[in-house]
Enzyme design. Structure first.
Site, PDB file in Angstrom:
ATOM      1  N   SER A 106       0.812  -1.222   0.000  1.00  0.00           N
ATOM      2  CA  SER A 106       0.000   0.000   0.000  1.00  0.00           C
ATOM      3  C   SER A 106       0.842   1.267   0.000  1.00  0.00           C
ATOM      4  CB  SER A 106      -0.932   0.010   1.212  1.00  0.00           C
ATOM      5  OG  SER A 106      -0.200  -0.093   2.416  1.00  0.00           O
ATOM      6  N   HIS A 127      -2.646  -2.705  -6.287  1.00  0.00           N
ATOM      7  CA  HIS A 127      -3.057  -2.391  -4.924  1.00  0.00           C
ATOM      8  C   HIS A 127      -4.567  -2.523  -4.783  1.00  0.00           C
ATOM      9  CE1 HIS A 127      -3.560   0.777  -1.544  1.00  0.00           C
ATOM     10  NE2 HIS A 127      -3.455  -0.443  -1.046  1.00  0.00           N
ATOM     11  N   GLU A 166      -5.720  -0.053  -7.872  1.00  0.00           N
ATOM     12  CA  GLU A 166      -4.673   0.832  -8.376  1.00  0.00           C
ATOM     13  C   GLU A 166      -3.592  -0.026  -9.024  1.00  0.00           C
ATOM     14  OE1 GLU A 166      -4.000   4.782  -5.691  1.00  0.00           O
ATOM     15  OE2 GLU A 166      -3.504   2.897  -4.707  1.00  0.00           O
ATOM     16  N   ASN A 197      -3.709   6.184  -0.849  1.00  0.00           N
ATOM     17  CA  ASN A 197      -3.106   6.325   0.475  1.00  0.00           C
ATOM     18  C   ASN A 197      -2.344   7.639   0.619  1.00  0.00           C
ATOM     19  OD1 ASN A 197      -4.151   4.025   1.587  1.00  0.00           O
ATOM     20  ND2 ASN A 197      -2.406   2.748   1.098  1.00  0.00           N
TER      21      ASN A 197
END
Length: 298
Positions: free
Chosen positions: A17, A38, A50, A88
């Site tokens: 992540s 991800h 992602e 993130n």
């Protein structure tokens, strides 16, 4: 070890992540086959994927990862290989700001209520428990190293982990759990953190701080080319972290508010809270020109 038993064109996809994919690819004899994929937790419910392309990732590898994600029924965005990628990247300052407010004495339930009222499905403290406090500590350290004091964690989550609190996965965190279900705030968490529970400012004030820092980080990520377009950023935020769909995503929200108003809010927050709220250059430029992220007819 994998390359010893795999074909040279075998694609290696990591679900990390925060760790840069290029750093992982440094260990490979075939860095062109290394890519990030991800997924978001819980994977069977969260629709976003992602796909992260490092500098040496081959186009064939990216296309294969995107096609595979779509076969799984995911909505896919391709993002540049930067710490935290996109989702993130914008989530971490939001969680950090929640932690900062917590250290200022704002009650846990007030923080969560402010953001669910703003439109998120869960508040930031509940989300930390869902992510896992140990994971949050590691991810926070990666982001702090990459971006400096602007993304420095505020609350000492490591103290909670040391106390055996990992969040939902072990039934102990900021919240209490019974039979795997949340059963309210655990007031002993304040003591572990060395925080005195105080009174809460108005929900609008709390939401203003937490939302503004997230929106500003989204603008920074776009400016750095982490995402290809405002549309990709809005899709990523809505499908990846439950950004309120009725607000359209961070960039639609900024356009609705107006970049000039957003910059004014951020500048006031700089005076009140510090330089971490300094407006992203792209946002300041739009404010000066009277521009928008989306064309006015879109």
């Amino acid at each position: 070890e994998l390359e010893a038993v795999a074909k040279a064109d075998c694609i290696f996809a990591s679900n990390t992540s925060t760790i840069p994919i290029g750093r992982i690819a440094e260990a490979s004899r075939h860095p062109e086959t290394v890519v990030g994929m991800h997924f978001f937790s819980p994977v069977h419910r969260m629709p976003l994927l992602e796909v992260i392309a490092a500098e040496r990732t081959a186009q064939r590898t990216i296309v294969t990862a995107v096609a595979f994600g779509r076969r799984l029924g995911k909505t896919v965005i391709v993002v540049r290989d930067r710490p935290g990628f996109f989702v993130n990247r914008i989530l971490m300052p939001y969680l950090n700001e929640a932690g900062r407010l917590l250290t200022e004495g704002v009650p846990i339930e007030a923080l969560d209520r402010a953001m669910t009222t703003w439109g998120f499905p869960v508040g930031p403290i509940t989300l930390l428990d869902e992510i896992g406090l140990d994971v949050a500590v590691k991810a926070g350290a990666v982001m702090h190293e990459a971006f400096g004091e602007r993304l420095a964690p505020a609350a000492d989550l490591a103290a909670l982990v040391k106390d055996g609190r990992l969040g939902r996965k072990n039934g102990r965190g900021f919240l209490r759990y019974r039979g795997g279900r949340r059963s309210g705030v655990d007031p002993t968490a304040y003591g572990v953190l060395g925080i005195a529970r105080g009174r809460a400012p108005a929900a609008e004030v709390l939401a203003g701080r937490m939302a503004s820092i997230m929106l500003n980080e989204a603008a920074r990520a776009l400016e750095e080319g982490v995402i290809r377009s405002p549309r990709d950023g809005d899709i990523g935020a809505i499908f990846g972290i439950g950004f309120p769909p009725f607000r359209g995503g961070p960039f639609r929200a900024l356009d609705t508010m107006g970049p000039a108003k957003a910059v004014g809010i951020l500048e006031r927050l700089v005076g009140d809270c510090g330089d971490r709220f300094a407006p992203a250059p792209i946002l300041a430029d739009l404010a000066r020109r009277g521009g928008r992220f989306y064309p006015s007819d879109s």
